[in-house]
Design an enzyme around this catalytic site. Structure first.
Site, PDB file in Angstrom:
ATOM      1  N   LYS A   1       0.807  -1.218   0.000  1.00 34.68           N
ATOM      2  CA  LYS A   1       0.000   0.000   0.000  1.00 34.68           C
ATOM      3  C   LYS A   1       0.848   1.279   0.000  1.00 34.68           C
ATOM      4  O   LYS A   1       2.060   1.227   0.227  1.00 34.68           O
ATOM      5  CB  LYS A   1      -0.924  -0.044   1.221  1.00 34.68           C
ATOM      6  CG  LYS A   1      -2.014  -1.120   1.150  1.00 34.68           C
ATOM      7  CD  LYS A   1      -2.801  -1.121   2.461  1.00 34.68           C
ATOM      8  CE  LYS A   1      -4.063  -1.950   2.400  1.00 34.68           C
ATOM      9  NZ  LYS A   1      -4.787  -1.903   3.704  1.00 34.68           N
TER      10      LYS A   1
ATOM     11  N   HIS B   1      -2.328  -5.368   1.798  1.00 35.10           N
ATOM     12  CA  HIS B   1      -3.648  -6.000   1.673  1.00 35.10           C
ATOM     13  C   HIS B   1      -3.440  -7.448   1.257  1.00 35.10           C
ATOM     14  O   HIS B   1      -2.533  -7.748   0.480  1.00 35.10           O
ATOM     15  CB  HIS B   1      -4.478  -5.296   0.590  1.00 35.10           C
ATOM     16  CG  HIS B   1      -5.705  -6.078   0.186  1.00 35.10           C
ATOM     17  ND1 HIS B   1      -6.899  -5.959   0.857  1.00 35.10           N
ATOM     18  CD2 HIS B   1      -5.898  -7.017  -0.779  1.00 35.10           C
ATOM     19  CE1 HIS B   1      -7.779  -6.797   0.301  1.00 35.10           C
ATOM     20  NE2 HIS B   1      -7.193  -7.433  -0.686  1.00 35.10           N
TER      21      HIS B   1
ATOM     22  N   GLU C   1     -10.439 -10.399  -6.849  1.00 27.86           N
ATOM     23  CA  GLU C   1      -9.434  -9.339  -6.692  1.00 27.86           C
ATOM     24  C   GLU C   1      -8.287  -9.491  -7.696  1.00 27.86           C
ATOM     25  O   GLU C   1      -7.761  -8.498  -8.196  1.00 27.86           O
ATOM     26  CB  GLU C   1      -8.897  -9.347  -5.256  1.00 27.86           C
ATOM     27  CG  GLU C   1      -9.966  -8.909  -4.250  1.00 27.86           C
ATOM     28  CD  GLU C   1      -9.489  -8.930  -2.804  1.00 27.86           C
ATOM     29  OE1 GLU C   1     -10.269  -8.540  -1.929  1.00 27.86           O
ATOM     30  OE2 GLU C   1      -8.325  -9.335  -2.551  1.00 27.86           O
TER      31      GLU C   1
ATOM     32  N   TYR D   1     -12.696  -1.500  -2.963  1.00 29.36           N
ATOM     33  CA  TYR D   1     -13.108  -1.578  -1.551  1.00 29.36           C
ATOM     34  C   TYR D   1     -14.614  -1.397  -1.375  1.00 29.36           C
ATOM     35  O   TYR D   1     -15.060  -0.990  -0.305  1.00 29.36           O
ATOM     36  CB  TYR D   1     -12.339  -0.542  -0.725  1.00 29.36           C
ATOM     37  CG  TYR D   1     -10.980  -1.016  -0.241  1.00 29.36           C
ATOM     38  CD1 TYR D   1     -10.845  -2.190   0.512  1.00 29.36           C
ATOM     39  CD2 TYR D   1      -9.827  -0.291  -0.513  1.00 29.36           C
ATOM     40  CE1 TYR D   1      -9.607  -2.627   0.968  1.00 29.36           C
ATOM     41  CE2 TYR D   1      -8.574  -0.716  -0.051  1.00 29.36           C
ATOM     42  CZ  TYR D   1      -8.484  -1.887   0.692  1.00 29.36           C
ATOM     43  OH  TYR D   1      -7.258  -2.314   1.153  1.00 29.36           O
TER      44      TYR D   1
ATOM     45  N   ASN E   1      -1.604   0.480   6.966  1.00 21.92           N
ATOM     46  CA  ASN E   1      -1.105  -0.791   7.496  1.00 21.92           C
ATOM     47  C   ASN E   1      -0.351  -1.622   6.451  1.00 21.92           C
ATOM     48  O   ASN E   1      -0.263  -2.839   6.547  1.00 21.92           O
ATOM     49  CB  ASN E   1      -2.238  -1.568   8.163  1.00 21.92           C
ATOM     50  CG  ASN E   1      -3.374  -1.871   7.215  1.00 21.92           C
ATOM     51  OD1 ASN E   1      -3.291  -1.565   6.024  1.00 21.92           O
ATOM     52  ND2 ASN E   1      -4.425  -2.487   7.720  1.00 21.92           N
TER      53      ASN E   1
HETATM   54  N1  UDP Z   1      -9.228   0.345   7.762  1.00 22.30           N
HETATM   55  C1  UDP Z   1      -9.253   1.600   8.358  1.00 22.30           C
HETATM   56  N2  UDP Z   1      -9.870   1.731   9.582  1.00 22.30           N
HETATM   57  C2  UDP Z   1     -10.439   0.680  10.231  1.00 22.30           C
HETATM   58  C3  UDP Z   1     -10.433  -0.589   9.608  1.00 22.30           C
HETATM   59  C4  UDP Z   1      -9.819  -0.721   8.380  1.00 22.30           C
HETATM   60  O1  UDP Z   1      -8.755   2.564   7.800  1.00 22.30           O
HETATM   61  O2  UDP Z   1     -10.971   0.863  11.340  1.00 22.30           O
HETATM   62  C5  UDP Z   1      -8.574   0.189   6.437  1.00 22.30           C
HETATM   63  C6  UDP Z   1      -7.217  -0.549   6.530  1.00 22.30           C
HETATM   64  O3  UDP Z   1      -6.328  -0.008   5.566  1.00 22.30           O
HETATM   65  C7  UDP Z   1      -7.640  -1.970   6.198  1.00 22.30           C
HETATM   66  C8  UDP Z   1      -8.692  -1.732   5.104  1.00 22.30           C
HETATM   67  O4  UDP Z   1      -9.396  -0.578   5.570  1.00 22.30           O
HETATM   68  O5  UDP Z   1      -6.542  -2.758   5.772  1.00 22.30           O
HETATM   69  C9  UDP Z   1      -9.655  -2.879   4.874  1.00 22.30           C
HETATM   70  O6  UDP Z   1     -10.201  -3.265   6.116  1.00 22.30           O
HETATM   71  P1  UDP Z   1     -10.378  -4.799   6.492  1.00 22.30           P
HETATM   72  O7  UDP Z   1     -11.230  -4.841   7.714  1.00 22.30           O
HETATM   73  O8  UDP Z   1     -10.839  -5.564   5.298  1.00 22.30           O
HETATM   74  O9  UDP Z   1      -8.899  -5.240   6.944  1.00 22.30           O
HETATM   75  P2  UDP Z   1      -7.820  -6.185   6.223  1.00 22.30           P
HETATM   76  O10 UDP Z   1      -8.548  -7.263   5.491  1.00 22.30           O
HETATM   77  O11 UDP Z   1      -7.002  -5.294   5.308  1.00 22.30           O
HETATM   78  O12 UDP Z   1      -6.982  -6.722   7.345  1.00 22.30           O
HETATM   79 MG    MG Z   2     -10.135  -7.176   4.147  1.00 22.89          MG
END
Ligand code: UDP
Ligand code: MG
Length: 137
Positions: A9, A115, A126, A49, A112
């Site tokens: 990212k 992905h 995806e 997303y 973070n």
């Molecule tokens: N995210 C965020 N705030 C939150 C939760 C998620 O900004 O409280 C962002 C973060 O970059 C995350 C992405 O949205 O990786 C997608 O969220 P998901 O819950 O799918 O997490 P992941 O699958 O990436 O662990």
């Molecule tokens: Mg996710």
């Protein structure tokens, strides 16, 4: 063999962490079989997303995902989806286990670093979002 989609990212490409992250990806049973560096348009980030469109963090997530280039990858392995989720670590880096990508490199729950697809069904969707069949070896 299974495939999963990985994204390095914007926070990570900004800090030139691609090589270090790729090292963590390829130490386990995962192989990078496709990779390209691209800049997402807002509409593309929104489409990718779409499952999060009603979440309070959605607009900030789109701004973040379009703030710098990303590296999209297809990873191959016997348990590619689960293995990569383990190597990534928890969404919130404060909860991520030692040695994971997010523990090592993530800034916060939004920025973070990576992905990874969360199911076989989503991995297919995806990968097709970013790659043509002939781009994946
Ligand atoms: N995210 C965020 N705030 C939150 C939760 C998620 O900004 O409280 C962002 C973060 O970059 C995350 C992405 O949205 O990786 C997608 O969220 P998901 O819950 O799918 O997490 P992941 O699958 O990436 O662990
Ligand atoms: Mg996710």
């Amino acid at each position: 063999m299974k495939n999963t989609l990985s994204i390095i990212k914007p926070d990570a490409t900004k800090r030139n962490l691609v090589d270090q992250i790729n090292k963590l990806i390829t130490t386990k049973d995962l192989k990078i079989v496709a990779q390209k560096r691209i800049k997402l348009e807002p509409d593309e980030a929104k489409a990718f997303y779409i499952v999060h469109k009603d979440k309070p963090f959605f607009n900030d997530l789109i701004k973040y995902m379009t703030s710098n280039e990303i590296v999209v990858q297809v990873l191959e392995g016997v348990n590619a989806i689960e293995d990569y989720r383990k190597i990534m670590g928890a969404t919130n880096p404060e909860k991520a286990e030692d040695g994971t990508i997010r523990k090592n490199f993530a800034i916060n729950i939004q920025e973070n670093s990576v992905h990874g697809s969360d199911s076989e069904e989503n991995a297919k969707i995806e990968i097709d979002f970013f790659f043509k069949n002939n781009e994946v070896s």
